[in-house]
Write an enzyme that holds these catalytic residues in place. Structure first.
Site, PDB file in Angstrom:
ATOM      1  N   LEU A   1      70.370  16.698 -16.111  1.00 20.50           N
ATOM      2  CA  LEU A   1      71.031  17.911 -15.634  1.00 20.50           C
ATOM      3  C   LEU A   1      70.665  18.087 -14.161  1.00 20.50           C
ATOM      4  O   LEU A   1      69.606  18.589 -13.818  1.00 20.50           O
ATOM      5  CB  LEU A   1      70.587  19.137 -16.445  1.00 20.50           C
ATOM      6  N   VAL A   2      71.568  17.627 -13.298  1.00 17.53           N
ATOM      7  CA  VAL A   2      71.329  17.603 -11.852  1.00 17.53           C
ATOM      8  C   VAL A   2      71.613  18.982 -11.253  1.00 17.53           C
ATOM      9  O   VAL A   2      72.683  19.546 -11.483  1.00 17.53           O
ATOM     10  CB  VAL A   2      72.256  16.546 -11.199  1.00 17.53           C
ATOM     11  N   HIS A   3      70.637  19.524 -10.512  1.00 16.44           N
ATOM     12  CA  HIS A   3      70.872  20.812  -9.865  1.00 16.44           C
ATOM     13  C   HIS A   3      69.811  21.067  -8.807  1.00 16.44           C
ATOM     14  O   HIS A   3      68.762  20.437  -8.784  1.00 16.44           O
ATOM     15  CB  HIS A   3      70.885  21.956 -10.876  1.00 16.44           C
ATOM     16  N   ALA A   4      70.099  22.040  -7.943  1.00 16.97           N
ATOM     17  CA  ALA A   4      69.132  22.509  -6.960  1.00 16.97           C
ATOM     18  C   ALA A   4      69.269  24.029  -6.889  1.00 16.97           C
ATOM     19  O   ALA A   4      70.052  24.623  -7.638  1.00 16.97           O
ATOM     20  CB  ALA A   4      69.381  21.862  -5.598  1.00 16.97           C
TER      21      ALA A   4
END
Lengths: 149, 100
Positions: free
Chosen positions: A59-62
């Site tokens: 789950l890619v996020h910033a």
């Protein structure tokens, strides 16, 4: 309104390329600014590969201040899986990504996404024949519209 | 002794917005199926250090830094493995006498 995007058959040499490609989907649909993909890479560099939240699934996020312009959700399927250095969940073939303009706007969409993942969404995404179908399955999952999945 | 109040559960991750929210949803489902009255919150590991929940749940790379934060610390690798989390919660909450 949640913006949805997808990319399929993505070639990534390592996890950094995979993360950048996944987050670039959100840039492409206008939900995130140009700095978001690199910010997503830095999250993993600083906090470890915890974003690999299930077998083969990241789950890619910033953070929102890194370029979140709208609530956006994306899915990226790799041509070949990559390792993140996660103790149990490597290798990763499917990357979900999201962005949000503030700390709260994404909660409803992401909660829906979580329920759908518990109900087998990752398998439905892996079974999608192409990029359009990936987007349709994801859109159906986060908006409650079942679409053509 | 049985807990006479709502169980306070914290799901942690690095940023505290996405991955931990996913874990929160799984934990709520798992606690529901055990019939436990619980409030589940999600946060980042830095903010977690200032909290005092009954239960902390996260990946090993985070829970290893939070071993003293709560009476029960549970490590989860696969956030979608609800049954695995149910079993861990059943065992650990029973040890504390927190399961009815």
């Amino acid at each position: 309104m949640t913006v949805v995007g997808a990319s399929d058959g993505v070639h990534a040499a390592d996890w950094r390329e995979a993360v950048r490609a996944a987050a670039s989907v959100l840039v492409g649909v206008g939900a995130a600014g140009p700095g978001y993909p690199d910010a997503c890479v830095r999250v993993v560099e600083s906090s470890g590969p915890y974003i690999v939240m299930a077998k083969g699934l990241a789950l890619v996020h910033a953070r929102p201040e890194e370029g979140g312009l709208a609530v956006g959700v994306g899915v990226t399927r790799l041509a070949a899986p990559v390792d993140f250095g996660h103790p149990d969940n490597d290798p990763v073939d499917l990357l979900l990504t999201f962005c949000t303009p503030d700390a709260d706007s994404h909660v409803a969409a992401l909660s829906t996404l979580a329920r759908q993942l518990l109900a087998g969404l990752a398998d439905r995404l892996r079974a999608a024949p192409d990029q359009d179908a990936l987007a349709a399955v994801l859109r159906g999952a986060v908006t409650g519209d079942r679409g053509r999945a | 002794m049985a807990l006479d109040r709502r169980l306070d559960v914290l799901a942690v991750c690095g940023v505290g917005m996405g991955t931990s929210l996913m874990l929160k949803m799984t934990a709520e489902d798992a606690l529901n199926s055990l019939g436990v009255d619980a409030r589940v919150e999600n946060t980042d590991i830095g903010s977690a250090r200032g909290m005092s929940p009954d239960v902390v749940i996260g990946q090993g790379m985070h829970t290893s830094e939070l071993e003293d934060l709560a009476p029960v610390v549970i490590t989860v690798s696969d956030f979608l493995d609800k049954e695995g989390l149910v079993e861990q919660l059943r065992e650990r909450l029973s040890e504390k006498g927190w399961l009815a």
